[in-house]
Each structure stands twice: as structure tokens, then as C-alpha cells.
Design an enzyme around this catalytic site. Structure first.
Site, PDB file in Angstrom:
ATOM      1  N   SER A   1     -20.035  21.908  23.388  1.00 41.42           N
ATOM      2  CA  SER A   1     -20.105  22.895  24.467  1.00 41.42           C
ATOM      3  C   SER A   1     -20.387  24.313  23.995  1.00 41.42           C
ATOM      4  CB  SER A   1     -18.829  22.881  25.309  1.00 41.42           C
ATOM      5  OG  SER A   1     -17.759  23.447  24.599  1.00 41.42           O
TER       6      SER A   1
ATOM      7  N   LYS B   1     -14.164  28.884  24.007  1.00 37.16           N
ATOM      8  CA  LYS B   1     -15.144  29.309  25.019  1.00 37.16           C
ATOM      9  C   LYS B   1     -15.444  30.786  24.848  1.00 37.16           C
ATOM     10  CE  LYS B   1     -15.050  25.281  26.969  1.00 37.16           C
ATOM     11  NZ  LYS B   1     -16.133  24.357  26.773  1.00 37.16           N
TER      12      LYS B   1
END
EC number: 3.4.21.89
Length: 174
Positions: free
Chosen positions: A41, A81
């Protein structure tokens, strides 16, 4: 060498080892820790299996900023993230274009392929006590858009500083 001198030398070594262990535990608990990037990701910025060092104290002194790569603590897993929107901001994504408070934001950390696969989202306002995060590989990232939701400040446990493994990819995270 006398018996007393040997015993004294062993005590000095034992003290040095105990002090070194205590310093290492202090640093690991309060200052720096490591985390392993799981999944794709954050490609191309961070790759699956890389180990990063993150700074645990930085957000005790300051707040997360847009673009920071953060470690998010959740009950069964930590996530890596990027902070995209700050508390109180409005975010909207139209195709490959990101708007924050109605102004286009240049995403210099994305490659063209990731930008093209972002999709549409919003507009939505980030609550005052939360952050909006996304992975750099937008097409497959579980993030604030689709599963993680808004991230509370106390869920952010640190800022990624360096990639330390594999050794040939030793670098500062960007």
C-alpha cells in the site's frame, strides 16, 4: 591478578551491561522503535518487507503534518500511511487530482500510475481531532477512504524516519 581484582572487574562489566540494556530499553520504549512494512500500500515509497525506524517522541512535541509518513496503532495491527489532510480540512479527490479546502494539492510523492488509479472521493471534512491518511499505492491501499476511517491523534504512535532493512536500501523516508 588477585581474586578481589577479578571480582571487581566482573562487577564493572556487569554494571556496564545493565546500564547499556537500560538505555536501549528506554530508547526503544520512549524515543525510537522499528516497524515492518506489510503489503504494497505504500509502494513505491516503501516496499513490502522493509523495516523502518520511527520516531516516537516527535508528536509529543509537535503535531503530524501533511506528507508525514506515520505509524498508526490499531488493536491487531500497525499501519504505515501518509498524512493527507489535517484536522478541520475538507478533502476531495477527483480522479488523479487531490483538493484540500478547494485548492489543488500537488502530490509529489506519487508516481503517475498511482495518481491515475486514485478514483473519486468526497468532499468530506476531517473532524477536528482526526487526520485523513492514504497509502501511496492508492489503488490497493486500505486507508481513510475505505476501512481505516479518520485517524485520531492518539492512534499515531510515530513518524517514519529511516528505512534500515534491507541494508542496500538504507535511506531516509520521504
Amino acid at each position: 591478578m588477585t581474586q578481589a581484582k577479578k571480582k571487581n572487574e566482573w562487577l564493572e562489566w556487569a554494571k556496564a551491561i545493565v546500564i547499556a540494556i537500560l538505555i536501549a530499553l528506554f530508547l526503544r520504549t520512549f524515543i525510537f522503535a522499528t516497524s515492518i512494512v506489510e503489503g504494497e500500500s505504500m509502494d513505491p515509497t516503501l516496499e513490502d518487507g522493509e523495516r523502518v525506524i520511527f520516531n516516537k517522541i516527535v508528536y509529543l512535541l509537535d503535531e503530524p503534518d501533511r506528507g508525514d509518513i506515520v505509524i498508526i496503532k490499531r488493536p491487531f495491527k500497525n499501519y504505515v500511511k501518509r498524512v493527507i489532510a489535517l484536522p478541520g480540512e475538507t478533502i476531495e479527490i477527483n480522479g488523479s487530482e487531490l483538493y484540500i479546502n478547494g485548492e489543488k494539492y500537488q502530490q509529489t510523492f506519487l508516481n503517475e500510475e498511482a495518481e491515475e488509479r486514485t478514483g473519486n472521493f468526497g468532499p468530506i471534512q476531517v473532524p477536528e481531532d482526526s487526520y485523513f491518511v492514504m497509502g501511496d499505492n492508492r489503488a490497493i491501499s486500505k486507508d481513510s477512504r475505505n476501512g481505516l476511517g479518520f485517524i485520531k491523534e492518539d492512534e499515531i504512535i510515530g513518524k517514519s524516519e529511516f528505512v534500515i532493512f534491507p541494508f542496500d536500501e538504507l535511506s531516509k523516508t520521504r
